[in-house]
Design a protein around this motif. Structure first.
Motif, short mmCIF file in Angstrom:
data_model
loop_
_atom_site.label_atom_id
_atom_site.label_comp_id
_atom_site.label_asym_id
_atom_site.label_seq_id
_atom_site.Cartn_x
_atom_site.Cartn_y
_atom_site.Cartn_z
N UNK A 31 -15.64 -56.32 -9.31
CA UNK A 31 -16.64 -57.31 -9.69
C UNK A 31 -16.08 -58.69 -9.32
N UNK A 32 -16.90 -59.71 -9.46
CA UNK A 32 -16.47 -61.08 -9.11
C UNK A 32 -15.24 -61.53 -9.89
N UNK A 33 -15.05 -61.01 -11.11
CA UNK A 33 -13.90 -61.40 -11.92
C UNK A 33 -12.66 -60.55 -11.64
N UNK A 34 -12.74 -59.66 -10.63
CA UNK A 34 -11.58 -58.85 -10.25
C UNK A 34 -11.47 -57.52 -10.97
N UNK A 71 -16.35 -51.91 -19.85
CA UNK A 71 -16.31 -53.29 -20.34
C UNK A 71 -17.72 -53.86 -20.46
N UNK A 72 -18.54 -53.66 -19.41
CA UNK A 72 -19.90 -54.19 -19.42
C UNK A 72 -20.70 -53.56 -18.30
N UNK A 73 -21.99 -53.81 -18.33
CA UNK A 73 -22.90 -53.38 -17.27
C UNK A 73 -23.49 -54.63 -16.64
N UNK A 74 -23.30 -54.78 -15.34
CA UNK A 74 -23.82 -55.94 -14.60
C UNK A 74 -24.94 -55.52 -13.68
N UNK A 75 -25.89 -56.41 -13.51
CA UNK A 75 -26.91 -56.19 -12.49
C UNK A 75 -26.26 -56.47 -11.13
N UNK A 76 -26.55 -55.61 -10.16
CA UNK A 76 -26.00 -55.78 -8.81
C UNK A 76 -27.15 -55.57 -7.82
N UNK A 77 -27.38 -56.56 -6.99
CA UNK A 77 -28.40 -56.46 -5.96
C UNK A 77 -27.68 -56.25 -4.63
N UNK A 78 -27.90 -55.10 -4.01
CA UNK A 78 -27.24 -54.76 -2.76
C UNK A 78 -27.84 -55.52 -1.58
N UNK A 79 -27.23 -55.36 -0.44
CA UNK A 79 -27.71 -55.98 0.78
C UNK A 79 -29.12 -55.56 1.15
N UNK A 80 -29.55 -54.42 0.59
CA UNK A 80 -30.90 -53.92 0.85
C UNK A 80 -31.93 -54.47 -0.14
N UNK A 81 -31.47 -55.33 -1.07
CA UNK A 81 -32.38 -55.94 -2.04
C UNK A 81 -32.71 -55.07 -3.24
N UNK A 82 -32.09 -53.88 -3.33
CA UNK A 82 -32.38 -52.96 -4.43
C UNK A 82 -31.48 -53.28 -5.62
N UNK A 87 -21.14 -50.66 -13.25
CA UNK A 87 -20.42 -50.31 -14.47
C UNK A 87 -19.03 -50.92 -14.32
N UNK A 88 -18.78 -51.99 -15.05
CA UNK A 88 -17.50 -52.70 -14.96
C UNK A 88 -16.55 -52.06 -15.97
N UNK A 89 -15.35 -51.74 -15.48
CA UNK A 89 -14.40 -50.97 -16.29
C UNK A 89 -13.04 -51.65 -16.38
#
Length: 143
Positions: A31-34, A71-82, A87-89
Motif C-alpha cells: 500500500x502507499x504506506x509501505x 490492519x484495514x481494507x482500502x478501496x483500490x481502483x486499478x488501471x482498468x477503472x474497476x 486487504x492491508x496486512x
C-alpha cells in the motif's frame, strides 16, 4: 461489538513462507504506506468482523502455514477503472501449525475455532512436513 473472523487465501506462485515474504517486500505488493496488501475483486461483506482482530491465513502448496493480522481494507481502483478491495496486512508473518487445505478460488472466511493455532515460540522456523506425509498423518487423526 462484532465477533472476530478470519480469511484464508491461496498464496499462488509461492513455494514457502519465505517466498511470500519476498513478494510482500516488493513495491507492487504494498500500500502507499509501505504495508503489504492483497488486492481482491470482491469487498468482504463481513468487514467489521475481519477488522476486529482478524487475520488472513495463507495456504502455500496445499497447507495453511502462516497468518498476518488484517490492519484495514482500502478501496483500490486499478488501471482498468474497476473498484477493488485492498486487504492491508501487518508485515509480520506468524507461522501456524500446518493444516491441509484443498484448492479454492478467491478467499474464504475462516471461523476462529477452525483456525490453526500459532506455532509455539522456537518452532517458527521449522520447515513444514511434505504434503503427502501431512495428508497421511491427518488421515489417521494425528494432525
Amino acid at each position: 461489538m462484532a465477533a472476530t473472523l478470519h480469511l484464508q487465501k491461496l498464496s499462488v506462485g509461492t513455494e514457502n513462507v519465505s517466498d511470500l515474504a519476498a513478494w510482500q517486500a516488493t513495491k507492487r505488493a504494498q500500500a502507499e504506506d509501505g504495508l503489504p496488501r492483497h488486492v481482491t475483486r470482491m469487498w468482504p461483506k463481513r468487514a467489521a468482523e475481519l477488522l476486529n482482530g482478524g487475520s488472513i491465513y495463507w495456504v502455500v502448496k496445499g497447507s495453511l502455514l502462516c497468518r498476518q493480522r488484517i490492519v484495514r481494507l482500502d478501496e483500490y481502483i486499478g488501471g482498468d477503472g474497476i473498484r477493488r478491495c485492498a486487504i492491508v496486512i501487518d508485515p509480520e508473518l506468524i507461522r501456524v501449525v500446518p493444516s491441509l487445505k484443498r484448492p479454492f478460488q478467491g478467499w474464504r472466511y475462516l471461523k476462529p475455532e477452525d483456525a490453526p493455532k500459532d506455532l509455539p515460540v522456537g518452532r517458527e522456523n521449522e520447515e513444514p512436513l511434505p504434503p503427502s506425509l501431512s495428508a497421511a498423518l491427518a488421515e489417521i487423526g494425528i494432525l
